[in-house]
Design an enzyme around this catalytic site. Sequence first.
Site, PDB file in Angstrom:
ATOM      1  CE1 TYR A 134      37.567  17.379  31.914  1.00 53.28           C
ATOM      2  CE2 TYR A 134      38.576  19.384  30.554  1.00 53.28           C
ATOM      3  CZ  TYR A 134      38.369  17.883  31.047  1.00 53.28           C
ATOM      4  OH  TYR A 134      38.942  16.971  30.276  1.00 53.28           O
ATOM      5  CD  GLU A 160      39.057  14.336  32.468  1.00 54.26           C
ATOM      6  OE1 GLU A 160      38.935  14.577  31.211  1.00 54.26           O
ATOM      7  OE2 GLU A 160      38.519  13.402  32.964  1.00 54.26           O
TER       8      GLU A 160
END
Length: 372
Positions: free
Chosen positions: A101, A188
């Site tokens: 992530y 993101e």
Amino acid sequence: MKLFEYMGKEIFARFGLPVPKGRMAATPDEAAQAAEEIGGPVVIKSQVLSGKRGKAGGIKFANNPQGAKEAAQELLSMTIQGLPVEILLVEEKLQIDRELYLAITIDSAAKQPVLMASVYGGMDIEEVADEHIIKKYLDVELGMQNFMASDVVRSLGIPLNSPHGKELVKVINSLYELFIRKDAELVEINPLVISKGRVIAADSKLTIDDEALYRQADLPRAEERTKAEKAAHDLGLSFVELDGDIGVMANGAGITMGTLDTITYYGGRPANFLDAGGGTGTEGTAKALELILSRNPKSIIINIFGGITRCDDVASALATVKKTRGIPVPVVIRLVGTNQEAGRVILKDIGIEAYDFMQDAVKKAVELAGGN
């Protein structure tokens, strides 16, 4: 402004971020053609501006063009969290060796950007314990330096002298450059995939500061509001669709949020956020009620603390809607403030008693909706 995944990946590519081979498709035939051009197994992703699309069935896989066509037919008939699926992204199916992530956003408390990374990619980041998320606050005067990116990669347990480590340092630097140059509020990648020796952005989330759009003319524009939310915007109302069954109207953002929280506290589920504002008047209030009814709630709670908003105007609007359109669900109202006695008389004529306290009104609305 949120951008669709395919838009985000187009911008990623401009900044040298690695993305999968992919094509857009608006019809099943286009999905089949895209799958043929890409070759091999593909993933077909619905393009909606909401999270949890995978859990909603909005992502499917196919081994050939015919399978892609059939998957596209199914996806294009779906609605995900109130948003119709109108466009698809067809991409190569990646062999996932590892998921990470990576994101940069603004920490409003610290008043500076923060880089976040985790070895727990591919899942809802909100569910990952804070100790498993690496956070590095960034000084915009200093910018992103190689040693900072290297520190993050080391913290992820990836050797810097490995091919993956070197690529990750480049990805972090490119992500920050995109974040700054495009006035982003959020960039993101979840997951950032390591696949057969490659580091690839398997997904993208990109949110641009609305106040900076005037200087981002090259960016695509995406409409993230639902049909009802757009109608409310045109009326000057603040309206957001939620996934509950109790309709909500209040006069002010704070009191509306308080009403939503109280509904949840008593075991109910709000169907919407609707701030009717101050001084909306009879016609505006009536239209606000019609928006709530479009959500087919099981009950409605109206929470009015009248200052600029007159209680008799709200009551008149409610009476108008009840008499002309009819309200097929129970309505509970808390009515306190300017002209409250006149408003209560109007409500009594249509068989509705007003409450003095929000908690009592909310508890009744939850009970009527079948909650506690």
